[in-house]
Design an enzyme around this catalytic site. Structure first.
Site, PDB file in Angstrom:
ATOM      1  N   ARG A  26       0.817  -1.210   0.000  1.00 22.01           N
ATOM      2  CA  ARG A  26       0.000   0.000   0.000  1.00 22.01           C
ATOM      3  C   ARG A  26       0.849   1.258   0.000  1.00 22.01           C
ATOM      4  O   ARG A  26       0.479   2.275  -0.566  1.00 22.01           O
ATOM      5  CB  ARG A  26      -0.915  -0.004   1.227  1.00 22.01           C
ATOM      6  CG  ARG A  26      -1.764   1.260   1.337  1.00 22.01           C
ATOM      7  CD  ARG A  26      -2.917   1.104   2.280  1.00 22.01           C
ATOM      8  NE  ARG A  26      -2.492   0.706   3.607  1.00 22.01           N
ATOM      9  CZ  ARG A  26      -3.237   0.005   4.446  1.00 22.01           C
ATOM     10  NH1 ARG A  26      -4.429  -0.406   4.100  1.00 22.01           N
ATOM     11  NH2 ARG A  26      -2.810  -0.293   5.639  1.00 22.01           N
ATOM     12  N   TYR A  27       1.985   1.200   0.684  1.00 21.35           N
ATOM     13  CA  TYR A  27       2.887   2.342   0.735  1.00 21.35           C
ATOM     14  C   TYR A  27       3.996   2.125  -0.291  1.00 21.35           C
ATOM     15  O   TYR A  27       4.307   0.990  -0.637  1.00 21.35           O
ATOM     16  CB  TYR A  27       3.504   2.459   2.136  1.00 21.35           C
ATOM     17  CG  TYR A  27       2.508   2.700   3.244  1.00 21.35           C
ATOM     18  CD1 TYR A  27       1.864   3.929   3.376  1.00 21.35           C
ATOM     19  CD2 TYR A  27       2.216   1.703   4.168  1.00 21.35           C
ATOM     20  CE1 TYR A  27       0.970   4.160   4.413  1.00 21.35           C
ATOM     21  CE2 TYR A  27       1.318   1.919   5.203  1.00 21.35           C
ATOM     22  CZ  TYR A  27       0.701   3.150   5.325  1.00 21.35           C
ATOM     23  OH  TYR A  27      -0.174   3.364   6.353  1.00 21.35           O
ATOM     24  N   ARG A  48       7.316  -0.055   1.317  1.00 24.74           N
ATOM     25  CA  ARG A  48       7.258  -1.142   2.290  1.00 24.74           C
ATOM     26  C   ARG A  48       6.029  -2.016   2.082  1.00 24.74           C
ATOM     27  O   ARG A  48       5.007  -1.536   1.577  1.00 24.74           O
ATOM     28  CB  ARG A  48       7.309  -0.615   3.720  1.00 24.74           C
ATOM     29  CG  ARG A  48       6.301   0.449   4.068  1.00 24.74           C
ATOM     30  CD  ARG A  48       6.889   1.320   5.191  1.00 24.74           C
ATOM     31  NE  ARG A  48       5.884   2.155   5.845  1.00 24.74           N
ATOM     32  CZ  ARG A  48       5.486   3.333   5.348  1.00 24.74           C
ATOM     33  NH1 ARG A  48       5.944   3.748   4.201  1.00 24.74           N
ATOM     34  NH2 ARG A  48       4.603   4.047   6.000  1.00 24.74           N
ATOM     35  N   CYS A  79      -2.882 -17.529  14.896  1.00 22.32           N
ATOM     36  CA  CYS A  79      -2.297 -16.795  16.018  1.00 22.32           C
ATOM     37  C   CYS A  79      -2.294 -17.707  17.245  1.00 22.32           C
ATOM     38  O   CYS A  79      -3.002 -18.714  17.283  1.00 22.32           O
ATOM     39  CB  CYS A  79      -3.117 -15.555  16.341  1.00 22.32           C
ATOM     40  SG  CYS A  79      -2.898 -14.219  15.153  1.00 22.32           S
ATOM     41  N   CYS A 130      -7.752 -12.151  19.199  1.00 23.14           N
ATOM     42  CA  CYS A 130      -8.294 -10.899  19.731  1.00 23.14           C
ATOM     43  C   CYS A 130      -9.660 -10.689  19.086  1.00 23.14           C
ATOM     44  O   CYS A 130      -9.781 -10.766  17.865  1.00 23.14           O
ATOM     45  CB  CYS A 130      -7.388  -9.727  19.353  1.00 23.14           C
ATOM     46  SG  CYS A 130      -5.651  -9.991  19.725  1.00 23.14           S
ATOM     47  N   CYS A 181     -10.048  -8.318  16.027  1.00 25.04           N
ATOM     48  CA  CYS A 181      -8.989  -8.503  15.023  1.00 25.04           C
ATOM     49  C   CYS A 181      -9.335  -7.827  13.705  1.00 25.04           C
ATOM     50  O   CYS A 181     -10.391  -8.050  13.132  1.00 25.04           O
ATOM     51  CB  CYS A 181      -8.748  -9.990  14.772  1.00 25.04           C
ATOM     52  SG  CYS A 181      -7.533 -10.283  13.460  1.00 25.04           S
ATOM     53  N   ARG A 187      -8.052  -8.429  10.964  1.00 29.92           N
ATOM     54  CA  ARG A 187      -8.009  -9.403   9.875  1.00 29.92           C
ATOM     55  C   ARG A 187      -8.881 -10.618  10.181  1.00 29.92           C
ATOM     56  O   ARG A 187      -8.597 -11.728   9.728  1.00 29.92           O
ATOM     57  CB  ARG A 187      -6.558  -9.807   9.635  1.00 29.92           C
ATOM     58  CG  ARG A 187      -6.073  -9.485   8.241  1.00 29.92           C
ATOM     59  CD  ARG A 187      -4.566  -9.407   8.149  1.00 29.92           C
ATOM     60  NE  ARG A 187      -4.148  -8.012   8.149  1.00 29.92           N
ATOM     61  CZ  ARG A 187      -3.150  -7.525   8.877  1.00 29.92           C
ATOM     62  NH1 ARG A 187      -2.446  -8.310   9.667  1.00 29.92           N
ATOM     63  NH2 ARG A 187      -2.850  -6.249   8.804  1.00 29.92           N
ATOM     64  N   ASP A 193     -10.367  -0.405  14.277  1.00 32.09           N
ATOM     65  CA  ASP A 193     -10.861  -0.476  12.897  1.00 32.09           C
ATOM     66  C   ASP A 193     -12.344  -0.820  12.863  1.00 32.09           C
ATOM     67  O   ASP A 193     -12.871  -1.418  13.800  1.00 32.09           O
ATOM     68  CB  ASP A 193     -10.072  -1.540  12.121  1.00 32.09           C
ATOM     69  CG  ASP A 193      -8.645  -1.092  11.830  1.00 32.09           C
ATOM     70  OD1 ASP A 193      -8.428   0.125  11.678  1.00 32.09           O
ATOM     71  OD2 ASP A 193      -7.758  -1.962  11.769  1.00 32.09           O
ATOM     72  N   ASP A 218      -6.404   4.004  10.857  1.00 35.15           N
ATOM     73  CA  ASP A 218      -6.103   3.353   9.582  1.00 35.15           C
ATOM     74  C   ASP A 218      -7.315   3.660   8.699  1.00 35.15           C
ATOM     75  O   ASP A 218      -8.411   3.153   8.935  1.00 35.15           O
ATOM     76  CB  ASP A 218      -5.885   1.848   9.775  1.00 35.15           C
ATOM     77  CG  ASP A 218      -4.860   1.308   8.796  1.00 35.15           C
ATOM     78  OD1 ASP A 218      -4.779   1.836   7.670  1.00 35.15           O
ATOM     79  OD2 ASP A 218      -4.135   0.348   9.154  1.00 35.15           O
ATOM     80  N   LYS A 227      -2.347   4.615   7.384  1.00 42.35           N
ATOM     81  CA  LYS A 227      -2.442   5.161   8.738  1.00 42.35           C
ATOM     82  C   LYS A 227      -2.345   6.683   8.714  1.00 42.35           C
ATOM     83  O   LYS A 227      -1.428   7.231   8.114  1.00 42.35           O
ATOM     84  CB  LYS A 227      -1.306   4.582   9.584  1.00 42.35           C
ATOM     85  CG  LYS A 227      -1.399   3.072   9.736  1.00 42.35           C
ATOM     86  CD  LYS A 227      -0.180   2.529  10.441  1.00 42.35           C
ATOM     87  CE  LYS A 227      -0.210   1.019  10.526  1.00 42.35           C
ATOM     88  NZ  LYS A 227       0.012   0.366   9.196  1.00 42.35           N
TER      89      LYS A 227
HETATM   90  C1  PLP Z   1       0.822  -0.565   9.041  1.00 36.34           C
HETATM   91  C2  PLP Z   1       1.238  -0.981   7.704  1.00 36.34           C
HETATM   92  C3  PLP Z   1       2.569  -0.855   7.294  1.00 36.34           C
HETATM   93  C4  PLP Z   1       3.650  -0.293   8.194  1.00 36.34           C
HETATM   94  O1  PLP Z   1       3.405   1.046   8.484  1.00 36.34           O
HETATM   95  P1  PLP Z   1       4.432   1.897   9.368  1.00 36.34           P
HETATM   96  O2  PLP Z   1       3.749   3.212   9.550  1.00 36.34           O
HETATM   97  O3  PLP Z   1       5.701   1.997   8.576  1.00 36.34           O
HETATM   98  O4  PLP Z   1       4.643   1.158  10.646  1.00 36.34           O
HETATM   99  C5  PLP Z   1       2.900  -1.250   6.017  1.00 36.34           C
HETATM  100  N1  PLP Z   1       1.959  -1.712   5.182  1.00 36.34           N
HETATM  101  C6  PLP Z   1       0.671  -1.836   5.526  1.00 36.34           C
HETATM  102  C7  PLP Z   1      -0.305  -2.334   4.538  1.00 36.34           C
HETATM  103  C8  PLP Z   1       0.275  -1.481   6.806  1.00 36.34           C
HETATM  104  O5  PLP Z   1      -1.010  -1.604   7.168  1.00 36.34           O
END
Ligand code: PLP
Length: 397
Positions: free
Chosen positions: A124-125, A128, A137, A141, A144, A146, A305, A342, A349
């Site tokens: 998504r980002y 990363r 798990c 929780c 959750c 997910r 969420d 989120d 986020k």
């Molecule tokens: C939370 C998350 C991350 C990591 O986010 P950071 O702000 O770097 O901790 C990466 N990808 C997804 C899809 C996430 O939900």
């Protein structure tokens, strides 16, 4: 090697073992596989140990077709069985309210499924990825995020293909950070996790690895010295744990976290703001202080969420802001997590902060501090103007 905790801090970390399992041998209790085999998963396991409310009984039956119930003996012992509103109980014992869905709630509130280039990898980002390596798990929780894919009971299944994911990561040179989650990667054997981490480390552009896990909290027995030695080979490797209430930081958990820190794993905590669990300043303060003693930096505090059937655990955003505002200035800066939402639908986020900037134009910014006192800071453009004026005055006497 027990470090000496100062100022009676040690007394705030207690062991609840063996609690409801008085006949267990010490070696069984300390064996993480014994803990997993003896998880509380059925209605009768619960009812043998505590009196359930009618709402909980209905919730446990409902969970079978939604998000399974599982609680490790270690974590079960933290429940106050005489308190229907126990903050530990609210996190892991289903309630009939889980069957109630409001219009705003969704199966996939963070829009993860629409950001999966290959099954199990959420990208998504820009730089990363979130790598969902398993759907299991140590315990589940009830809120959750997910729950649609986790535990094997819900409507969807996770079809992670490790080779396909490695191949995608190899080809995507912009990915420098891989976050292992699920489910919980720490349920894998040391060998399997070592294999996974070495495959990731073999990709030259991946600089940073992290694992999001609640195993050190649900199952501290898993954090063996051998496991920590294995992790050490993959630095820089960071870990985000998940603690919501100070009672979860037991003696065993503190020792597990210290072991990880001693092996060079930087630790962060991700809490979820939950009604009746940690939605007061007092509980949150004790939580973040205990985390620092365990060498864990509070990282994120999540607004819950919009997962289906989680309304009874949700707290207003105003309350969340108020809690953060009450911590700021009154405790160690390291102790204050970033409160985030989120964004529903997949926006990622978003930081949510109390308002400290009262007014801002190109001349000045008007700010308030933690006591509500108001201050002014000149903007850089306005500062430059003053300097020029001074120079001009000096040159022309
Ligand atoms: C939370 C998350 C991350 C990591 O986010 P950071 O702000 O770097 O901790 C990466 N990808 C997804 C899809 C996430 O939900």
């Amino acid at each position: 090697m027990e470090p000496n905790l100062v100022n009676g801090a040690a007394a705030r970390f207690v062991s609840h073992a063996p609690g409801h399992w008085p006949d267990v041998t010490e070696s069984d209790w300390k064996d993480w596989r014994w803990q997993l085999r003896n998880r509380v998963t059925r209605l009768e396991d619960l009812e043998n140990r505590m009196t359930l409310s009618a709402g909980e009984r209905a919730g446990v039956l409902l969970a079978k077709s939604k998000l399974a119930m599982a609680i490790t003996p270690h974590f079960f012992n933290l429940i106050n069985v005489n308190d229907f509103e126990c903050p530990i109980r609210r996190q892991v014992i289903p309630r009939f309210e889980e069957g109630q869905t409001s219009a705003a709630e969704m199966a996939d509130p963070c829009g993860e499924d629409s950001h999966m280039p290959v099954p199990g990898l959420v990208h998504r980002y820009p730089d990363r990825v979130l790598f969902l390596v398993t759907d299991r798990c140590a315990a589940y929780c009830r809120y959750c995020t997910r729950s649609r894919v986790v535990s094997g009971a819900g409507e969807q299944a996770l079809h992670t293909d490790l080779e396909q994911a490695f191949d995608y990561l190899q080809r995507h040179k912009e990915v420098r950070d891989v976050l292992l989650s699920g489910g919980d990667a720490l349920l894998f054997s040391d060998e399997k996790l070592e294999y996974l981490l070495s495959r990731l480390r073999a990709i030259p552009h991946i600089e940073f690895l992290r694992i999001g896990t609640r195993v050190p909290i649900f199952l501290p027995q898993r954090i063996t010295p051998q496991f920590c030695q294995m992790l050490q080979k993959f630095h820089p490797l960071w870990m985000s744990v998940h603690v919501n209430h100070p009672r979860e930081l037991t003696l065993e958990v503190r020792e597990a976290l210290e072991r990880l820190a001693n092996h060079g794993v930087p630790l962060g905590n991700q809490s979820v703001l939950l009604a009746g669990v940690n939605d007061t300043v007092e509980v949150m303060r004790e939580l973040v202080h205990k985390l620092l003693i365990c060498r864990v930096r509070p990282y994120y505090l999540y607004q819950c969420d919009l997962i289906r059937g989680s309304g009874h655990l949700r707290v207003s955003v105003s309350k969340g802001i108020q809690i953060i505002d009450s911590l700021r200035g009154k405790t160690t800066g390291y102790a204050i997590p970033q409160y985030v939402i989120d964004a529903p639908g997949g926006g990622g986020k978003v930081p949510i902060n109390p308002e400290y900037v009262l007014y801002h134009n190109n001349e000045k910014v008007v700010i308030r501090n933690y006591e509500g006192k108001v201050f002014e800071y000149p903007e850089v453009d306005a500062q430059a103007e003053v300097v020029l004026k001074t120079i001009a005055e000096n040159k022309s006497p």
